[in-house]
Scaffold this active site. Sequence first.
Site, short mmCIF file in Angstrom:
data_model
loop_
_atom_site.label_atom_id
_atom_site.label_comp_id
_atom_site.label_asym_id
_atom_site.label_seq_id
_atom_site.Cartn_x
_atom_site.Cartn_y
_atom_site.Cartn_z
N ASP A 194 0.83 -1.21 0.00
CA ASP A 194 0.00 0.00 0.00
C ASP A 194 0.87 1.26 0.00
O ASP A 194 0.35 2.37 -0.07
CB ASP A 194 -1.02 -0.01 1.15
CG ASP A 194 -0.36 -0.09 2.51
OD1 ASP A 194 0.87 -0.24 2.59
OD2 ASP A 194 -1.10 0.00 3.53
N SER A 195 2.19 1.07 0.03
CA SER A 195 3.11 2.19 -0.20
C SER A 195 2.85 2.79 -1.58
O SER A 195 3.33 3.89 -1.87
CB SER A 195 4.56 1.72 -0.08
OG SER A 195 4.78 0.57 -0.87
N ASP A 219 -1.18 -6.08 -0.18
CA ASP A 219 -1.49 -5.45 1.10
C ASP A 219 -2.98 -5.21 1.25
O ASP A 219 -3.64 -4.74 0.32
CB ASP A 219 -0.80 -4.08 1.19
CG ASP A 219 0.45 -4.11 2.04
OD1 ASP A 219 0.62 -5.03 2.85
OD2 ASP A 219 1.28 -3.19 1.87
N GLU A 248 -1.29 -5.45 8.68
CA GLU A 248 -0.46 -4.90 9.74
C GLU A 248 -1.09 -5.18 11.10
O GLU A 248 -2.32 -5.16 11.23
CB GLU A 248 -0.29 -3.39 9.55
CG GLU A 248 0.45 -3.03 8.28
CD GLU A 248 0.65 -1.53 8.09
OE1 GLU A 248 0.34 -0.74 9.01
OE2 GLU A 248 1.13 -1.16 7.00
N GLU A 284 9.31 -4.35 10.33
CA GLU A 284 9.73 -3.06 9.76
C GLU A 284 10.19 -2.10 10.84
O GLU A 284 9.53 -1.94 11.87
CB GLU A 284 8.56 -2.43 8.97
CG GLU A 284 8.93 -1.04 8.45
CD GLU A 284 7.97 -0.46 7.41
OE1 GLU A 284 6.99 -1.14 7.06
OE2 GLU A 284 8.24 0.67 6.98
#
Length: 291
Positions: free
Chosen positions: A69-70, A108, A140, A207
């Site tokens: 999703d970056s 994602d 996440e 991360e």
Amino acid sequence: MSTTFTINSATSRANPVSAPMKRLTVPAVRDRKAKIAAGTGEPLVMLTAYTVRMAQLMDPHCDLLLVGDSLGQVIYGLPSTVPVTLEMMAAHAAAVVRGSYHAVVVVDMPFGSYEASPQQAFESAAYLMKQSGAAAVKLEGGVAMAPTVAFLSERGIPVMGHVGLTPQAVNALGGYGARGRSQAEADKIVGDARAVAEAGAFAVVIEGVVEPIAIEITNTVAVPTIGIGASAQCDGQVLVAEDMLGLFERVPRFVKRYGDMAGFVAERAQAYAAEVRSRAFPTDEQTYAPR
Ligand code: KIV
């Protein structure tokens, strides 16, 4: 890693024609942990990909392609990943699946598409997988998301976990700094990774954490860890491809720039502009003569 397909670069905007080859599977990724521990397996290689052509180019070299999703920041110029939608993720994931033949494609789950309940997560994950053909989803969160990871895994949806710095929580975290500098926070991150691994995640992204946390997680969970700003001792590494390629002048400390794509593009655009303005382009070579 050996791959056997050749990219048909003559059709750069279409699907390349592949020689028959077998796509890596989620169980093969999970099993890499034991092979690495036994000294017979290589670290897992993951890069982000959002478009078909980038997928074509990176696929032969990667075990996993992450439709992160970056893309919110990298492709759409959004301020964070928070505004990214399921539809955006599905469209880019489908392009990456079309452009890849070897890597496991992981997509994602965007913010707001899975946190409310395991049912909501199942519906969103099923939508992403049906629309794109991706093999797995990533979400996440740690302890709070473990029941959701179990719910999806038990229903045939492979889940990659993501702990430590979780960018979708930027508003709660207050920024993108490395996590785990206090003992309490370090313990929480280790607990989060264990919870999602035990709930059935087939791999866990770690991360932006201080290194001992990544090492402790890697040494204690049963599935591969994939680090980004974490540790060389993780079972694999991931980077945002555009960061690694040097598309941006400023990158986080944990990124190694393997090229200067920004400089490359800017110089060529400048050269093209100069030739258009001086009428040096096009020449006869790029012009159709009457028959
Ligand atoms: O969205 C993304 O690109 C990611 C990676 C940085 C792990 O989640």
